[in-house]
Design an enzyme around this catalytic site. Sequence first.
Site, PDB file in Angstrom:
ATOM      1  N   THR A 105       0.855  -1.191   0.000  1.00  0.00           N
ATOM      2  CA  THR A 105       0.000   0.000   0.000  1.00  0.00           C
ATOM      3  C   THR A 105       0.892   1.243   0.000  1.00  0.00           C
ATOM      4  O   THR A 105       1.619   1.488   0.966  1.00  0.00           O
ATOM      5  CB  THR A 105      -0.901  -0.034   1.253  1.00  0.00           C
ATOM      6  OG1 THR A 105      -1.665  -1.242   1.223  1.00  0.00           O
ATOM      7  CG2 THR A 105      -1.832   1.156   1.296  1.00  0.00           C
TER       8      THR A 105
ATOM      9  N   LYS B  53      -6.624   1.920  -3.226  1.00  0.00           N
ATOM     10  CA  LYS B  53      -6.374   1.182  -1.984  1.00  0.00           C
ATOM     11  C   LYS B  53      -6.613   2.066  -0.746  1.00  0.00           C
ATOM     12  O   LYS B  53      -7.271   1.666   0.212  1.00  0.00           O
ATOM     13  CB  LYS B  53      -4.935   0.642  -2.003  1.00  0.00           C
ATOM     14  CG  LYS B  53      -4.494  -0.025  -0.730  1.00  0.00           C
ATOM     15  CD  LYS B  53      -5.299  -1.266  -0.421  1.00  0.00           C
ATOM     16  CE  LYS B  53      -5.115  -1.658   1.026  1.00  0.00           C
ATOM     17  NZ  LYS B  53      -5.838  -2.856   1.393  1.00  0.00           N
TER      18      LYS B  53
ATOM     19  N   CYS C 296      -3.400  -1.947   9.493  1.00  0.00           N
ATOM     20  CA  CYS C 296      -3.705  -1.318   8.201  1.00  0.00           C
ATOM     21  C   CYS C 296      -4.502  -0.035   8.315  1.00  0.00           C
ATOM     22  O   CYS C 296      -4.014   1.021   7.934  1.00  0.00           O
ATOM     23  CB  CYS C 296      -4.424  -2.324   7.324  1.00  0.00           C
ATOM     24  SG  CYS C 296      -3.433  -3.801   7.076  1.00  0.00           S
TER      25      CYS C 296
ATOM     26  N   LYS D 290      -2.598   3.027  10.072  1.00  0.00           N
ATOM     27  CA  LYS D 290      -1.458   3.595   9.333  1.00  0.00           C
ATOM     28  C   LYS D 290      -1.890   4.157   7.988  1.00  0.00           C
ATOM     29  O   LYS D 290      -1.371   5.181   7.540  1.00  0.00           O
ATOM     30  CB  LYS D 290      -0.342   2.557   9.179  1.00  0.00           C
ATOM     31  CG  LYS D 290      -0.500   1.621   8.006  1.00  0.00           C
ATOM     32  CD  LYS D 290       0.769   0.860   7.694  1.00  0.00           C
ATOM     33  CE  LYS D 290       0.517  -0.220   6.640  1.00  0.00           C
ATOM     34  NZ  LYS D 290       0.223   0.269   5.305  1.00  0.00           N
TER      35      LYS D 290
ATOM     36  N   LYS E 263      -8.847  -7.855  16.304  1.00  0.00           N
ATOM     37  CA  LYS E 263     -10.146  -8.398  15.916  1.00  0.00           C
ATOM     38  C   LYS E 263     -10.070  -9.904  16.148  1.00  0.00           C
ATOM     39  O   LYS E 263      -8.971 -10.447  16.331  1.00  0.00           O
ATOM     40  CB  LYS E 263     -10.464  -8.080  14.443  1.00  0.00           C
ATOM     41  CG  LYS E 263      -9.548  -8.752  13.428  1.00  0.00           C
ATOM     42  CD  LYS E 263     -10.047  -8.489  12.020  1.00  0.00           C
ATOM     43  CE  LYS E 263      -9.308  -9.337  11.016  1.00  0.00           C
ATOM     44  NZ  LYS E 263      -9.767  -9.136   9.645  1.00  0.00           N
TER      45      LYS E 263
HETATM   46  N1  LIG Z   1      -1.609  -7.403   6.389  1.00  0.00           N
HETATM   47  C1  LIG Z   1      -2.652  -7.164   5.624  1.00  0.00           C
HETATM   48  O1  LIG Z   1      -3.748  -7.631   5.919  1.00  0.00           O
HETATM   49  C2  LIG Z   1      -2.534  -6.334   4.377  1.00  0.00           C
HETATM   50  C3  LIG Z   1      -1.402  -5.580   4.097  1.00  0.00           C
HETATM   51  N2  LIG Z   1      -1.335  -4.809   2.969  1.00  0.00           N
HETATM   52  C4  LIG Z   1      -0.118  -4.043   2.649  1.00  0.00           C
HETATM   53  O2  LIG Z   1       0.863  -4.964   2.152  1.00  0.00           O
HETATM   54  C5  LIG Z   1       2.178  -4.569   2.539  1.00  0.00           C
HETATM   55  C6  LIG Z   1       2.844  -5.695   3.310  1.00  0.00           C
HETATM   56  O3  LIG Z   1       2.103  -5.904   4.494  1.00  0.00           O
HETATM   57  P1  LIG Z   1       2.286  -7.214   5.400  1.00  0.00           P
HETATM   58  O4  LIG Z   1       2.412  -8.423   4.553  1.00  0.00           O
HETATM   59  O5  LIG Z   1       1.201  -7.138   6.417  1.00  0.00           O
HETATM   60  O6  LIG Z   1       3.696  -6.908   6.083  1.00  0.00           O
HETATM   61  P2  LIG Z   1       4.511  -7.865   7.071  1.00  0.00           P
HETATM   62  O7  LIG Z   1       5.208  -6.970   8.003  1.00  0.00           O
HETATM   63  O8  LIG Z   1       3.619  -8.947   7.582  1.00  0.00           O
HETATM   64  O9  LIG Z   1       5.572  -8.586   6.092  1.00  0.00           O
HETATM   65  C7  LIG Z   1       6.584  -7.948   5.408  1.00  0.00           C
HETATM   66  C8  LIG Z   1       7.775  -8.904   5.234  1.00  0.00           C
HETATM   67  O10 LIG Z   1       8.803  -8.237   4.495  1.00  0.00           O
HETATM   68  C9  LIG Z   1      10.060  -8.671   4.984  1.00  0.00           C
HETATM   69  N3  LIG Z   1      11.094  -7.723   4.585  1.00  0.00           N
HETATM   70  C10 LIG Z   1      11.420  -6.527   5.158  1.00  0.00           C
HETATM   71  N4  LIG Z   1      12.415  -5.931   4.464  1.00  0.00           N
HETATM   72  C11 LIG Z   1      12.735  -6.775   3.455  1.00  0.00           C
HETATM   73  C12 LIG Z   1      13.671  -6.700   2.369  1.00  0.00           C
HETATM   74  N5  LIG Z   1      14.475  -5.647   2.218  1.00  0.00           N
HETATM   75  N6  LIG Z   1      13.723  -7.736   1.506  1.00  0.00           N
HETATM   76  C13 LIG Z   1      12.902  -8.813   1.653  1.00  0.00           C
HETATM   77  N7  LIG Z   1      11.998  -8.933   2.643  1.00  0.00           N
HETATM   78  C14 LIG Z   1      11.905  -7.916   3.525  1.00  0.00           C
HETATM   79  C15 LIG Z   1       9.840  -8.746   6.481  1.00  0.00           C
HETATM   80  O11 LIG Z   1      10.812  -9.564   7.109  1.00  0.00           O
HETATM   81  C16 LIG Z   1       8.420  -9.330   6.553  1.00  0.00           C
HETATM   82  O12 LIG Z   1       8.426 -10.748   6.620  1.00  0.00           O
HETATM   83  C17 LIG Z   1       1.973  -3.267   3.325  1.00  0.00           C
HETATM   84  O13 LIG Z   1       2.095  -2.176   2.460  1.00  0.00           O
HETATM   85  C18 LIG Z   1       0.538  -3.374   3.837  1.00  0.00           C
HETATM   86  O14 LIG Z   1      -0.041  -2.095   4.072  1.00  0.00           O
HETATM   87  C19 LIG Z   1      -2.347  -4.786   2.046  1.00  0.00           C
HETATM   88  C20 LIG Z   1      -3.480  -5.535   2.251  1.00  0.00           C
HETATM   89  C21 LIG Z   1      -3.665  -6.377   3.420  1.00  0.00           C
HETATM   90  O1  LIG Z   2      -5.246  -2.824   4.019  1.00  0.00           O
HETATM   91  C1  LIG Z   2      -5.301  -3.810   4.729  1.00  0.00           C
HETATM   92  O2  LIG Z   2      -4.288  -4.305   5.190  1.00  0.00           O
HETATM   93  C2  LIG Z   2      -6.628  -4.469   5.029  1.00  0.00           C
HETATM   94  O3  LIG Z   2      -7.291  -3.721   6.098  1.00  0.00           O
HETATM   95  C3  LIG Z   2      -8.562  -4.243   6.501  1.00  0.00           C
HETATM   96  O4  LIG Z   2      -8.454  -5.577   6.967  1.00  0.00           O
HETATM   97  P1  LIG Z   2      -8.040  -5.940   8.489  1.00  0.00           P
HETATM   98  O5  LIG Z   2      -7.272  -4.829   9.094  1.00  0.00           O
HETATM   99  O6  LIG Z   2      -7.437  -7.294   8.409  1.00  0.00           O
HETATM  100  O7  LIG Z   2      -9.376  -6.105   9.338  1.00  0.00           O
HETATM  101  P2  LIG Z   2     -10.911  -5.686   9.241  1.00  0.00           P
HETATM  102  O8  LIG Z   2     -11.735  -6.893   9.262  1.00  0.00           O
HETATM  103  O9  LIG Z   2     -11.146  -4.704   8.164  1.00  0.00           O
HETATM  104  O10 LIG Z   2     -11.098  -4.937  10.643  1.00  0.00           O
HETATM  105  C4  LIG Z   2     -10.393  -3.744  10.962  1.00  0.00           C
HETATM  106  C5  LIG Z   2     -10.849  -3.196  12.293  1.00  0.00           C
HETATM  107  O11 LIG Z   2     -12.175  -2.665  12.197  1.00  0.00           O
HETATM  108  C6  LIG Z   2     -12.976  -3.160  13.254  1.00  0.00           C
HETATM  109  N1  LIG Z   2     -14.383  -3.277  12.786  1.00  0.00           N
HETATM  110  C7  LIG Z   2     -14.670  -3.869  11.596  1.00  0.00           C
HETATM  111  C8  LIG Z   2     -15.972  -3.972  11.166  1.00  0.00           C
HETATM  112  C9  LIG Z   2     -17.001  -3.457  11.955  1.00  0.00           C
HETATM  113  O12 LIG Z   2     -18.215  -3.514  11.608  1.00  0.00           O
HETATM  114  N2  LIG Z   2     -16.691  -2.864  13.130  1.00  0.00           N
HETATM  115  C10 LIG Z   2     -15.407  -2.765  13.568  1.00  0.00           C
HETATM  116  O13 LIG Z   2     -15.164  -2.199  14.669  1.00  0.00           O
HETATM  117  C11 LIG Z   2     -12.363  -4.510  13.616  1.00  0.00           C
HETATM  118  O14 LIG Z   2     -12.679  -4.877  14.935  1.00  0.00           O
HETATM  119  C12 LIG Z   2     -10.884  -4.221  13.430  1.00  0.00           C
HETATM  120  O15 LIG Z   2     -10.338  -3.646  14.598  1.00  0.00           O
HETATM  121  C13 LIG Z   2      -9.478  -4.247   5.269  1.00  0.00           C
HETATM  122  O16 LIG Z   2     -10.748  -4.811   5.623  1.00  0.00           O
HETATM  123  C14 LIG Z   2      -8.860  -5.061   4.111  1.00  0.00           C
HETATM  124  O17 LIG Z   2      -9.698  -4.970   2.970  1.00  0.00           O
HETATM  125  C15 LIG Z   2      -7.492  -4.467   3.789  1.00  0.00           C
HETATM  126  O18 LIG Z   2      -6.842  -5.207   2.772  1.00  0.00           O
END
Ligand SMILES: NC(=O)C1=CN([C@@H]2O[C@H](COP(=O)(O)OP(=O)(O)OC[C@H]3O[C@@H](n4cnc5c(N)ncnc54)[C@H](O)[C@@H]3O)[C@@H](O)[C@H]2O)C=CC1
Ligand SMILES: O=C(O)[C@H]1O[C@H](OP(=O)(O)OP(=O)(O)OC[C@H]2O[C@@H](n3ccc(=O)[nH]c3=O)[C@H](O)[C@@H]2O)[C@H](O)[C@@H](O)[C@@H]1O
Length: 429
Positions: free
Chosen positions: A122, A212, A268, A271, A327
């Site tokens: 993102t 996004k 997410c 931030k 959550k």
């Molecule tokens: N966690 C989620 O539910 C979602 C996250 N995103 C976005 O996706 C991106 C990644 O998020 P996450 O997977 O949650 O992060 P994360 O923190 O879980 O994983 C990132 C990984 O990258 C590795 N890393 C760090 N520096 C590195 C480098 N120089 N080379 C190779 N690996 C390296 C870390 O060791 C870590 O395992 C962010 O921008 C986040 O906002 C988007 C949708 C959903």
């Molecule tokens: O950008 C991201 O990383 C992700 O962020 C959220 O996913 P996530 O953070 O895993 O969790 P959600 O299920 O969205 O919940 C987020 C927060 O909102 C709260 N929430 C959600 C729904 C609701 O009705 N009320 C409420 O308080 C949850 O308790 C939680 O603390 C988005 O739903 C994903 O689509 C997105 O990809």
Amino acid sequence: MNVSIVGSGYVGTTVAACLADLGHTVTNVEIDEDIVEAINAGEAPIHESGLAERIAAHAGTTLRATTNYEDVRETDVTFLCLPTPQSDDGSLDLAIMQAGAESLGRALAEKDDDHLVVVKSTVLPGTTEDVVGPILEAESGTEIGDGLELAMNPEFLRMGTAVEDFLEPDKVVFGTASDEAPATLRELYAPILERDDTDLVETDIREAELIKYANNAFLASKVSLVNELGNIAREYDADAYEVLEAVGLDDRISDRFMRSGLGWGGSCFPKDVNALRAGAREQGYDPELLDAVVAVNDEQPRRLVELLAAHVDLEGARIAVLGLSFKPGTDDIRKSRALDVIDHLTDRGAVVVAFDPVAIENVRPDYPDIEYADSAAGALEGADGAVVATDWPAFDDLSFEGMARSVVVDGRRIDVDEDALEVYEGLTW
Ligand SMILES: NC(=O)C1=CN([C@@H]2O[C@H](COP(=O)(O)OP(=O)(O)OC[C@H]3O[C@@H](n4cnc5c(N)ncnc54)[C@H](O)[C@@H]3O)[C@@H](O)[C@H]2O)C=CC1
Ligand SMILES: O=C(O)[C@H]1O[C@H](OP(=O)(O)OP(=O)(O)OC[C@H]2O[C@@H](n3ccc(=O)[nH]c3=O)[C@H](O)[C@@H]2O)[C@H](O)[C@@H](O)[C@@H]1O
């Protein structure tokens, strides 16, 4: 297709395992050796439903992990799935993305064939083309459009349902600037795009980046609005859940993300909303509504503790906190509202005893001085009051017997037999 994924966290590991499941050959490039070892041993480095079996099925054949960036040369496409955290002032911190792009560019310097780099992290509009692109060009010695292509493909998966969300999305967004990249991405996502329920959005890179943030800002705003309406409902002695259930019957509004209470947390929404606010200010726009969205969210934990304090003198009182993760369904505690509740309680002199089915060990290092229980019943034993901070299904129909005083303040609307309690207060109902 031969794909590499840089960064193997929640997104990178899920995408890698799912792409391998769709028949591609996938290499995860990750700096954390424990994660690399886990994937190569056929184990999931994170807990996500459906992930472990997919990694076990493909590790050693079409799925492998490495710390060596040079292995990307064997692939046609690289996805950047690196963290994009917020700086102390709330703005987007691109240091990890820049370091990853440098390593990737250096590795690609030795590659002769064309390569597509897809930013999945993102990032704010302009980052892919104005930050990642120039680094790749400088390090690889190849120009974008002349052997190196750039694309942006945001990810919408949720933690806890990551695999299902990736494989069965509402929409897939491709932000591209060339003719070749969309075709490559369509081929890669083919089985997902063939689903009737998946919409494909093909647009430019800047729009993909902003889609996004707009998506997350919309959802976070919806929950804050629902919380504000819930707070107002409570003042009128009305039940916000009944009110919003009716409101959600309007197709234009929908019944999803309508649960009022303690607010939104996680790695997410907080931030991303902050990065968008900071980015907007940098562009000269004052995002007043998004400021209010955060302000409403930040107030809910304090309001919960105030409700409890109306019934229990918190100084020296033993208070059970049920739920620590941001959550249900995850052990992630980043920006969990439960932690704000604990801070307010301890500031007011309460003795906190916390329970969560999976997240206790993640909280303990930062909160070594509170007590932890092995079960909800253990946390409630002898407590002068209890708060519900996470809506884990296991908390539904809980017996609050064993409390010194059965005063319960619920921040998440779990199922409770109110008549069996001395006091039951819902935060927004
Ligand atoms: N966690 C989620 O539910 C979602 C996250 N995103 C976005 O996706 C991106 C990644 O998020 P996450 O997977 O949650 O992060 P994360 O923190 O879980 O994983 C990132 C990984 O990258 C590795 N890393 C760090 N520096 C590195 C480098 N120089 N080379 C190779 N690996 C390296 C870390 O060791 C870590 O395992 C962010 O921008 C986040 O906002 C988007 C949708 C959903
Ligand atoms: O950008 C991201 O990383 C992700 O962020 C959220 O996913 P996530 O953070 O895993 O969790 P959600 O299920 O969205 O919940 C987020 C927060 O909102 C709260 N929430 C959600 C729904 C609701 O009705 N009320 C409420 O308080 C949850 O308790 C939680 O603390 C988005 O739903 C994903 O689509 C997105 O990809």
